[in-house]
Structures are given as C-alpha cells and as structure tokens.
Scaffold this motif. Structure first.
Motif, PDB file in Angstrom:
ATOM      1  N   HIS A 203       0.825  -1.207   0.000  1.00 48.03           N
ATOM      2  CA  HIS A 203       0.000   0.000   0.000  1.00 48.03           C
ATOM      3  C   HIS A 203       0.860   1.259   0.000  1.00 48.03           C
ATOM      4  CE1 HIS A 203      -3.964  -1.695   0.182  1.00 48.03           C
ATOM      5  NE2 HIS A 203      -3.713  -2.390   1.273  1.00 48.03           N
ATOM      6  N   LEU A 204       1.924   1.241   0.775  1.00 46.12           N
ATOM      7  CA  LEU A 204       2.792   2.413   0.849  1.00 46.12           C
ATOM      8  C   LEU A 204       3.533   2.645  -0.466  1.00 46.12           C
ATOM      9  CD1 LEU A 204       4.270   1.883   4.422  1.00 46.12           C
ATOM     10  CD2 LEU A 204       2.803   3.781   3.710  1.00 46.12           C
ATOM     11  N   ALA A 205       3.850   1.558  -1.159  1.00 43.94           N
ATOM     12  CA  ALA A 205       4.637   1.678  -2.388  1.00 43.94           C
ATOM     13  C   ALA A 205       3.788   2.035  -3.598  1.00 43.94           C
ATOM     14  CB  ALA A 205       5.387   0.372  -2.654  1.00 43.94           C
ATOM     15  N   THR A 206       2.578   1.458  -3.677  1.00 48.15           N
ATOM     16  CA  THR A 206       1.776   1.620  -4.890  1.00 48.15           C
ATOM     17  C   THR A 206       0.507   2.432  -4.696  1.00 48.15           C
ATOM     18  OG1 THR A 206       0.453  -0.389  -4.528  1.00 48.15           O
ATOM     19  CG2 THR A 206       2.579  -0.649  -5.638  1.00 48.15           C
ATOM     20  N   GLY A 207      -0.083   2.356  -3.500  1.00 43.83           N
ATOM     21  CA  GLY A 207      -1.363   3.012  -3.276  1.00 43.83           C
ATOM     22  C   GLY A 207      -2.496   2.332  -4.024  1.00 43.83           C
ATOM     23  N   ASP A 208      -2.214   1.171  -4.618  1.00 47.17           N
ATOM     24  CA  ASP A 208      -3.197   0.437  -5.419  1.00 47.17           C
ATOM     25  C   ASP A 208      -3.680  -0.771  -4.632  1.00 47.17           C
ATOM     26  OD1 ASP A 208      -4.728  -0.842  -7.270  1.00 47.17           O
ATOM     27  OD2 ASP A 208      -3.109  -1.277  -8.673  1.00 47.17           O
ATOM     28  N   ALA A 209      -4.935  -0.723  -4.187  1.00 43.71           N
ATOM     29  CA  ALA A 209      -5.468  -1.802  -3.358  1.00 43.71           C
ATOM     30  C   ALA A 209      -5.460  -3.141  -4.085  1.00 43.71           C
ATOM     31  CB  ALA A 209      -6.890  -1.456  -2.909  1.00 43.71           C
ATOM     32  N   SER A 210      -5.620  -3.126  -5.412  1.00 38.43           N
ATOM     33  CA  SER A 210      -5.671  -4.385  -6.154  1.00 38.43           C
ATOM     34  C   SER A 210      -4.325  -5.099  -6.161  1.00 38.43           C
ATOM     35  CB  SER A 210      -6.117  -4.125  -7.596  1.00 38.43           C
ATOM     36  OG  SER A 210      -5.171  -3.325  -8.283  1.00 38.43           O
ATOM     37  N   ALA A 211      -3.255  -4.364  -5.896  1.00 36.02           N
ATOM     38  CA  ALA A 211      -1.922  -4.960  -5.938  1.00 36.02           C
ATOM     39  C   ALA A 211      -1.695  -5.943  -4.800  1.00 36.02           C
ATOM     40  CB  ALA A 211      -0.857  -3.860  -5.900  1.00 36.02           C
ATOM     41  N   GLU A 212      -2.513  -5.836  -3.722  1.00 34.97           N
ATOM     42  CA  GLU A 212      -2.282  -6.727  -2.595  1.00 34.97           C
ATOM     43  C   GLU A 212      -3.143  -7.985  -2.651  1.00 34.97           C
ATOM     44  OE1 GLU A 212      -4.985  -6.750   0.101  1.00 34.97           O
ATOM     45  OE2 GLU A 212      -5.959  -5.882  -1.627  1.00 34.97           O
ATOM     46  N   THR A 213      -4.012  -8.100  -3.657  1.00 37.58           N
ATOM     47  CA  THR A 213      -4.867  -9.281  -3.767  1.00 37.58           C
ATOM     48  C   THR A 213      -4.065 -10.577  -3.862  1.00 37.58           C
ATOM     49  OG1 THR A 213      -6.598  -7.962  -4.825  1.00 37.58           O
ATOM     50  CG2 THR A 213      -6.739 -10.348  -5.073  1.00 37.58           C
ATOM     51  N   PRO A 214      -3.009 -10.642  -4.692  1.00 35.29           N
ATOM     52  CA  PRO A 214      -2.208 -11.876  -4.740  1.00 35.29           C
ATOM     53  C   PRO A 214      -1.560 -12.221  -3.404  1.00 35.29           C
ATOM     54  CG  PRO A 214      -1.755 -10.493  -6.649  1.00 35.29           C
ATOM     55  CD  PRO A 214      -2.556  -9.666  -5.701  1.00 35.29           C
ATOM     56  N   ALA A 215      -1.181 -11.213  -2.630  1.00 35.77           N
ATOM     57  CA  ALA A 215      -0.560 -11.475  -1.328  1.00 35.77           C
ATOM     58  C   ALA A 215      -1.555 -12.135  -0.388  1.00 35.77           C
ATOM     59  CB  ALA A 215      -0.043 -10.168  -0.725  1.00 35.77           C
ATOM     60  N   ARG A 216      -2.791 -11.662  -0.405  1.00 34.46           N
ATOM     61  CA  ARG A 216      -3.814 -12.287   0.439  1.00 34.46           C
ATOM     62  C   ARG A 216      -4.096 -13.710  -0.031  1.00 34.46           C
ATOM     63  NH1 ARG A 216      -8.694 -10.271   0.200  1.00 34.46           N
ATOM     64  NH2 ARG A 216      -8.402  -8.851  -1.555  1.00 34.46           N
ATOM     65  N   ARG A 217      -4.075 -13.915  -1.344  1.00 31.55           N
ATOM     66  CA  ARG A 217      -4.312 -15.255  -1.888  1.00 31.55           C
ATOM     67  C   ARG A 217      -3.213 -16.221  -1.429  1.00 31.55           C
ATOM     68  NH1 ARG A 217      -6.485 -17.458  -6.695  1.00 31.55           N
ATOM     69  NH2 ARG A 217      -6.284 -19.724  -6.560  1.00 31.55           N
ATOM     70  N   ARG A 218      -1.971 -15.762  -1.467  1.00 31.55           N
ATOM     71  CA  ARG A 218      -0.859 -16.617  -1.028  1.00 31.55           C
ATOM     72  C   ARG A 218      -0.977 -16.953   0.454  1.00 31.55           C
ATOM     73  NH1 ARG A 218       2.026 -13.011  -4.279  1.00 31.55           N
ATOM     74  NH2 ARG A 218       2.744 -11.837  -2.451  1.00 31.55           N
TER      75      ARG A 218
END
Length: 312
Positions: A203-218
């Motif tokens: 979140h701090l690096a991109t500000g794009d909430a969709s970017a963290e979806t794969p992390a939650r999946r993992r």
C-alpha cells in the motif's frame, strides 16, 4: 512520496522512545478529548446548521488550545536529531492541515491534532461492548438499499452498508471462536504478522489496493490453510455453525475486494474473515502497520533544488 501516514508513524516512534514527551502528549490529548466530548453533548442536533457551524468553530478552538499547550510543555524535550528527522519529513507533505502541525516545530503535533479531533471514532474503537449483527442492521435500516436490514430476507447482493455490517460480524465471530483455541490463535497470529508487513509495504509503495490481492491469496493458500490442516482435530471440536453462516452471507457482499477470494474461504478455514477484512485499506490493522513501517524510514535525501539552495 511522503504522506501524513509517515508523519504520524514517525511521531508515534519518536514519542515511544521519549517518555517525558509521551507523558505530556498523552495528558494533553486526554484533556482535549474530554473537552470535545463535552462539546458534542451540547450540540446533539446535526440538522441544525447554525449549531453545527458553532460546533466546528469551538472544536477548532479546542484543537488550537491543545496544540499551543503541547508546544509550551514539549518544546525542548526532543533531541536535535529527532526534530531534524521530523522536520525533514513533515515539510515535504503538502496541505494546510499538515502545514499547521509543521509550523509549530514540535514532533507529535499532527498526532495530537488527529487524536483530539477523532475522539468519537476513538471512543468507538475502545468500546468493548459487543454489538450484535441484529443491532447493527437495526441501526442502518433507514439507509439500507438491499432490504436485508429491515426484512432479514437475504437478497441476491447485499448493499454496501449491510456488506460492512456482516463482514464485521463474521470477523467478530471468528475472533470469539479462535479465542477458545490458543494454539490456532498463536499460529494464525504469526501468519498475519508477516502478511500485515507485506500488505502495508504494498500500500505504501503503490497506493493500489488491487496490488495486494495476490498477497492475500498466497497467505490463504499457504499460511491459513496450513494452520487449519495442522490443527484440524482441535478445530473439529469447535462450533463453527455461526461462522459458516456468516461466511456464506459475506459471499453476497457488494465490496469486490472482500469477495475476491470468497470461493476459497471454506477451503482455507479459520482466518478467512480476518483476511477478508484486510481487503479494506482503511482497516485499523492495515493503517497501524503502514504507520509503523513508514514511520521507521530515515529522513529523505535533499533534492537537487534543496542542495543548490543550501549552497547560497
């Protein structure tokens, strides 16, 4: 880019390692909050525009008095290095609100302003009284757009307000269930500690909430599934009836980020509700971790313009 999140995190860090300044800060925040609570009790009709304008004016006066008192008592309590670090960061954040804190020259000013002004939400967070889903739905019934809050008939899709209510209820139920299984709770805590660091950094690096979806999946596929499989016998002894009911209800959520992994919840098991909650960047856990990580960053390097200007 430095934001107010980093300033708040930096101030929290500086106060943690400065007990004298922290004590001053805590005392002034407490008095400021008491004043705001008393003020809110006097102005309890949000439909009265004139009264609301007076409330805003008096609230601003309380904040100003609190900041002035803090400056008088905390000036000189911070080391030169800490003040320089704070100044190097806060002067790079645009906006008049942060600018007000920067102008006083004492670390902790922005956190104080936010803490005093957000007294109502803070009181809500600190209130440990359980609010049932029925109570929540009753409170939002007048604003519900899907009919669930008023009829309790499950719609094809929940409106946003009901989506938020059932998500909180699911997370609350999960916390209560996990509290009865210490080993499961401990193992899931370790999984989420690592995940929170990863999500906050994204979140701090991109500000794009969709970017963290794969992390939650993992985290779901690996960490959460592993814990549930390891302690399958212990979990089988728990009553998950209500947890499963709320899991099914949350699959109807209007919040796309929450339902991104809905089809995996039954496979992942306990921890899925907390994982779904972390899809919301405004979640307190995410915000707190973002502040901690950003606040620990060193002072930014001077820009080319600043280096040239400093030579004059």
């Amino acid at each position: 880019m430095i934001t107010s999140i980093e300033i708040l995190g930096t101030e929290e860090l500086l106060l943690q390692r400065n007990p004298r300044a922290a004590a001053v800060h805590q005392a002034i925040v407490a008095r400021g909050r008491e004043a705001v609570i008393a003020l809110n009790e006097r102005f309890d009709d949000p439909s009265d525009d004139t009264a609301m304008k007076r409330l805003d004016t008096e609230l601003e006066a309380i904040v100003e008095r609190s900041v002035s008192e803090y400056v008088r008592q905390a000036s000189g309590l911070f080391s030169t290095e800490d003040v320089d670090l704070w100044t190097a960061k806060i002067t790079r954040v645009p906006g008049t609100y942060v600018g007000r804190a920067a102008a006083v020259g004492v670390p902790g000013a922005l956190l104080l302003m936010e803490s005093v002004e957000s007294v109502e939400s803070a009181e809500s967070d600190e209130n440990t009284t359980f609010v049932s889903l029925d109570d929540t739905l009753s409170n939002i019934a007048g604003y519900c757009q899907c009919g669930y809050a008023t009829s309790r008939i499950v719609p094809r899709q929940l409106c946003r307000l009901c989506s938020g209510g059932v998500l909180i209820a699911w997370r609350t139920e999960e916390d209560q269930v996990i509290a009865t299984a210490p080993k499961v709770r401990s193992e899931l805590h370790a999984v989420f500690e690592e995940l929170l660091d990863e999500l906050a950094t994204i979140h701090l690096a991109t500000g794009d909430a969709s970017a963290e979806t794969p992390a939650r999946r993992r985290a779901g596929n690996a960490g959460i599934t592993r814990v549930n499989e390891t302690y399958a016998e212990e979990i089988a002894m728990l009553d998950l009836t209500r947890w499963r009911e709320l899991s099914d209800l949350n699959q109807l959520s209007q919040i796309t980020a929450v339902t991104a992994h809905a089809k995996h919840w039954s496979q992942w098991g306990l921890g899925s509700a907390r994982l779904a909650m972390l899809a919301m960047q405004s979640d307190p856990e995410i915000q707190a971790r973002m502040r901690r990580i950003a606040g620990s960053r060193p002072a930014p390097k001077p820009s080319l313009f600043e280096r040239l200007f400093s030579r004059r």
